[in-house]
Design a protein around this motif. Structure first.
Motif, PDB file in Angstrom:
ATOM      1  N   TYR A   1      -4.705   0.293  -8.732  1.00  0.00           N
ATOM      2  CA  TYR A   1      -3.987   1.549  -8.923  1.00  0.00           C
ATOM      3  C   TYR A   1      -5.021   2.682  -8.960  1.00  0.00           C
ATOM      4  O   TYR A   1      -5.966   2.638  -9.751  1.00  0.00           O
ATOM      5  CB  TYR A   1      -3.185   1.533 -10.223  1.00  0.00           C
ATOM      6  CG  TYR A   1      -2.117   0.461 -10.256  1.00  0.00           C
ATOM      7  CD1 TYR A   1      -0.814   0.736  -9.836  1.00  0.00           C
ATOM      8  CD2 TYR A   1      -2.419  -0.831 -10.688  1.00  0.00           C
ATOM      9  CE1 TYR A   1       0.163  -0.257  -9.848  1.00  0.00           C
ATOM     10  CE2 TYR A   1      -1.450  -1.827 -10.705  1.00  0.00           C
ATOM     11  CZ  TYR A   1      -0.166  -1.529 -10.277  1.00  0.00           C
ATOM     12  OH  TYR A   1       0.798  -2.514 -10.284  1.00  0.00           O
TER      13      TYR A   1
ATOM     14  N   ASN B   1       0.871  -1.179   0.000  1.00  0.00           N
ATOM     15  CA  ASN B   1       0.000   0.000   0.000  1.00  0.00           C
ATOM     16  C   ASN B   1       0.902   1.221   0.000  1.00  0.00           C
ATOM     17  O   ASN B   1       1.373   1.657   1.051  1.00  0.00           O
ATOM     18  CB  ASN B   1      -0.902  -0.007   1.237  1.00  0.00           C
ATOM     19  CG  ASN B   1      -1.981   1.065   1.183  1.00  0.00           C
ATOM     20  OD1 ASN B   1      -3.148   0.778   1.025  1.00  0.00           O
ATOM     21  ND2 ASN B   1      -1.597   2.323   1.323  1.00  0.00           N
ATOM     22  N   GLN B   2       1.203   1.747  -1.189  1.00  0.00           N
ATOM     23  CA  GLN B   2       2.150   2.852  -1.244  1.00  0.00           C
ATOM     24  C   GLN B   2       1.869   3.783  -2.413  1.00  0.00           C
ATOM     25  O   GLN B   2       1.253   3.388  -3.410  1.00  0.00           O
ATOM     26  CB  GLN B   2       3.572   2.326  -1.322  1.00  0.00           C
ATOM     27  CG  GLN B   2       3.878   1.486  -2.540  1.00  0.00           C
ATOM     28  CD  GLN B   2       5.325   1.063  -2.610  1.00  0.00           C
ATOM     29  OE1 GLN B   2       6.221   1.797  -2.190  1.00  0.00           O
ATOM     30  NE2 GLN B   2       5.584  -0.121  -3.150  1.00  0.00           N
ATOM     31  N   LEU B   3       2.344   5.022  -2.245  1.00  0.00           N
ATOM     32  CA  LEU B   3       2.232   6.026  -3.291  1.00  0.00           C
ATOM     33  C   LEU B   3       3.498   5.973  -4.136  1.00  0.00           C
ATOM     34  O   LEU B   3       4.607   6.112  -3.613  1.00  0.00           O
ATOM     35  CB  LEU B   3       2.073   7.402  -2.655  1.00  0.00           C
ATOM     36  CG  LEU B   3       1.737   8.578  -3.573  1.00  0.00           C
ATOM     37  CD1 LEU B   3       0.393   8.371  -4.249  1.00  0.00           C
ATOM     38  CD2 LEU B   3       1.734   9.878  -2.769  1.00  0.00           C
TER      39      LEU B   3
ATOM     40  N   ARG C   1      -5.575   6.973  -9.047  1.00  0.00           N
ATOM     41  CA  ARG C   1      -4.980   8.286  -9.292  1.00  0.00           C
ATOM     42  C   ARG C   1      -4.942   9.090  -7.998  1.00  0.00           C
ATOM     43  O   ARG C   1      -5.974   9.264  -7.336  1.00  0.00           O
ATOM     44  CB  ARG C   1      -5.780   9.034 -10.352  1.00  0.00           C
ATOM     45  CG  ARG C   1      -5.483   8.565 -11.762  1.00  0.00           C
ATOM     46  CD  ARG C   1      -6.362   9.260 -12.793  1.00  0.00           C
ATOM     47  NE  ARG C   1      -6.431  10.724 -12.587  1.00  0.00           N
ATOM     48  CZ  ARG C   1      -7.137  11.538 -13.364  1.00  0.00           C
ATOM     49  NH1 ARG C   1      -7.820  11.038 -14.385  1.00  0.00           N
ATOM     50  NH2 ARG C   1      -7.164  12.833 -13.122  1.00  0.00           N
ATOM     51  N   SER C   2      -3.765   9.598  -7.615  1.00  0.00           N
ATOM     52  CA  SER C   2      -3.628  10.297  -6.343  1.00  0.00           C
ATOM     53  C   SER C   2      -4.238  11.692  -6.364  1.00  0.00           C
ATOM     54  O   SER C   2      -4.503  12.265  -5.301  1.00  0.00           O
ATOM     55  CB  SER C   2      -2.157  10.387  -5.932  1.00  0.00           C
ATOM     56  OG  SER C   2      -1.435  11.182  -6.854  1.00  0.00           O
TER      57      SER C   2
ATOM     58  N   PRO D   1      -6.340  11.303  -2.651  1.00  0.00           N
ATOM     59  CA  PRO D   1      -5.092  11.838  -2.092  1.00  0.00           C
ATOM     60  C   PRO D   1      -4.514  11.024  -0.943  1.00  0.00           C
ATOM     61  O   PRO D   1      -3.303  11.007  -0.739  1.00  0.00           O
ATOM     62  CB  PRO D   1      -5.485  13.240  -1.616  1.00  0.00           C
ATOM     63  CG  PRO D   1      -6.967  13.184  -1.425  1.00  0.00           C
ATOM     64  CD  PRO D   1      -7.479  12.216  -2.427  1.00  0.00           C
TER      65      PRO D   1
ATOM     66  N   SER E   1       2.702  11.914 -12.914  1.00  0.00           N
ATOM     67  CA  SER E   1       1.623  11.404 -12.079  1.00  0.00           C
ATOM     68  C   SER E   1       2.106  10.449 -10.988  1.00  0.00           C
ATOM     69  O   SER E   1       3.079   9.707 -11.167  1.00  0.00           O
ATOM     70  CB  SER E   1       0.591  10.671 -12.950  1.00  0.00           C
ATOM     71  OG  SER E   1       0.031  11.548 -13.897  1.00  0.00           O
ATOM     72  N   LEU E   2       1.408  10.497  -9.856  1.00  0.00           N
ATOM     73  CA  LEU E   2       1.599   9.539  -8.772  1.00  0.00           C
ATOM     74  C   LEU E   2       0.317   8.731  -8.614  1.00  0.00           C
ATOM     75  O   LEU E   2      -0.787   9.259  -8.814  1.00  0.00           O
ATOM     76  CB  LEU E   2       1.913  10.258  -7.456  1.00  0.00           C
ATOM     77  CG  LEU E   2       3.211  11.058  -7.386  1.00  0.00           C
ATOM     78  CD1 LEU E   2       3.294  11.795  -6.050  1.00  0.00           C
ATOM     79  CD2 LEU E   2       4.420  10.132  -7.540  1.00  0.00           C
ATOM     80  N   VAL E   3       0.476   7.469  -8.270  1.00  0.00           N
ATOM     81  CA  VAL E   3      -0.687   6.608  -8.062  1.00  0.00           C
ATOM     82  C   VAL E   3      -0.525   5.835  -6.764  1.00  0.00           C
ATOM     83  O   VAL E   3       0.602   5.575  -6.309  1.00  0.00           O
ATOM     84  CB  VAL E   3      -0.897   5.602  -9.219  1.00  0.00           C
ATOM     85  CG1 VAL E   3      -1.247   6.306 -10.504  1.00  0.00           C
ATOM     86  CG2 VAL E   3       0.325   4.709  -9.394  1.00  0.00           C
ATOM     87  N   TRP E   4      -1.646   5.479  -6.188  1.00  0.00           N
ATOM     88  CA  TRP E   4      -1.636   4.542  -5.069  1.00  0.00           C
ATOM     89  C   TRP E   4      -1.624   3.129  -5.633  1.00  0.00           C
ATOM     90  O   TRP E   4      -2.488   2.771  -6.429  1.00  0.00           O
ATOM     91  CB  TRP E   4      -2.870   4.740  -4.192  1.00  0.00           C
ATOM     92  CG  TRP E   4      -2.807   5.974  -3.351  1.00  0.00           C
ATOM     93  CD1 TRP E   4      -3.448   7.163  -3.593  1.00  0.00           C
ATOM     94  CD2 TRP E   4      -2.060   6.142  -2.148  1.00  0.00           C
ATOM     95  NE1 TRP E   4      -3.139   8.074  -2.615  1.00  0.00           N
ATOM     96  CE2 TRP E   4      -2.297   7.468  -1.703  1.00  0.00           C
ATOM     97  CE3 TRP E   4      -1.215   5.309  -1.404  1.00  0.00           C
ATOM     98  CZ2 TRP E   4      -1.724   7.973  -0.548  1.00  0.00           C
ATOM     99  CZ3 TRP E   4      -0.650   5.815  -0.255  1.00  0.00           C
ATOM    100  CH2 TRP E   4      -0.896   7.128   0.174  1.00  0.00           C
ATOM    101  N   LYS E   5      -0.631   2.345  -5.221  1.00  0.00           N
ATOM    102  CA  LYS E   5      -0.550   0.945  -5.615  1.00  0.00           C
ATOM    103  C   LYS E   5      -0.932   0.097  -4.410  1.00  0.00           C
ATOM    104  O   LYS E   5      -0.328   0.203  -3.343  1.00  0.00           O
ATOM    105  CB  LYS E   5       0.858   0.585  -6.083  1.00  0.00           C
ATOM    106  CG  LYS E   5       1.021  -0.876  -6.479  1.00  0.00           C
ATOM    107  CD  LYS E   5       2.468  -1.189  -6.868  1.00  0.00           C
ATOM    108  CE  LYS E   5       2.645  -2.648  -7.258  1.00  0.00           C
ATOM    109  NZ  LYS E   5       4.065  -2.960  -7.586  1.00  0.00           N
TER     110      LYS E   5
END
Length: 249
Positions: free
Chosen positions: A144, A102-104, A146-147, A151, A122-126
């Motif tokens: 995945y 669980n990470q950005l 979209r952050s 957020p 872009s950053l995503v939460w995986k």
């Protein structure tokens, strides 16, 4: 008294199905027969049969009756958006979620393509979660998000229901999904995080999830052990209208 009879019918027949005393495909007694057997009303019987159908024990066919389902496989809906928590409650089986990651992160190139976003900015939460049902890890979900739309996403949230958080806390209007289903060879991660037994392939359901304004905000790979699930949908033919189907190329 009626409630006790309702519970008795459900418990006795679900028990017979679980123990194999009623084999898959067996036709259930009719509502009238069950009403006589338990000395109760058809309405009480109907409620018990409805609960058996809801929890995946029987399938009701109009004008033909109710038939026992193969409970070794669990129905996984193709149509609609159903969370694992909602599915677990519906099938009534002991289950838990194991959060492995669980990470950005910066969005990987292939995921950027799926999410139609910029891989360089872009950053995503995986989130990687194994889904255990009755002691076996039979689903591996790789999500995945979209952050810029989600957020914050903690491990605690991911161990429960992410959709409850998205809809309840963030008030996101989740609307629809496009799904692509395929059978693929199991990879190293599947073998490490799932109880595959001797199976060499998995069923992969790819989900592209959209908000009401058509924003694509989530991409998911849901990987399933072959013997545990049957994928179901309901379709009704609409007469007088020309229908077109999209096929994978």
């Amino acid at each position: 008294m009626t409630k006790n009879i309702f519970s008795q019918i459900y418990q006795e027949y679900s028990g017979r199905i679980q123990t194999g005393k009623l084999a898959p495909g067996t036709k259930m007694p009719s509502e009238n027969e069950l009403a006589r057997e338990y000395d109760t009303s058809r309405e009480t019987v109907r409620k018990a049969l409805h609960l058996l159908a809801q929890n995946g024990y029987i399938h009701k066919i109009k004008a033909k009756g109710s038939f026992v389902l193969d409970i070794g496989r669990m129905d996984f809906p193709i149509g609609g958006l159903v969370s694992f928590k909602e599915m677990s409650e519906r099938i009534g089986r002991k289950s838990r979620t194991i959060v492995h990651e669980n990470q950005l992160i910066p969005v990987p190139k292939d995921i950027a393509s799926h999410l139609e976003t910029d891989e360089h900015r872009s950053l995503v939460w995986k989130v990687i979660r194994a889904r255990e049902i009755e002691g076996e890890r039979v689903i591996l979900d790789k999500d995945y998000f979209r952050s810029d739309i989600v957020p914050v996403l903690t491990k605690e949230i991911s161990s429960g229901s992410i959709y409850e958080y998205l809809e309840g806390e963030l008030k996101l209007p989740i609307s629809y999904a496009k799904k692509v289903v395929s059978v693929e060879e199991a990879d190293e991660e599947d073998r490490r995080l799932m109880d595959l037994q001797n199976y060499t392939h998995v069923v992969v359901v790819r989900n592209y999830v959209y908000l009401e304004d058509t924003t694509l905000f989530q991409y998911t790979e849901s990987r399933h052990r072959l013997d545990k699930f049957q994928f179901v949908d309901f379709a009704r033919r609409s007469h007088g209208e020309e229908k077109k189907a999209d096929f994978l190329k």
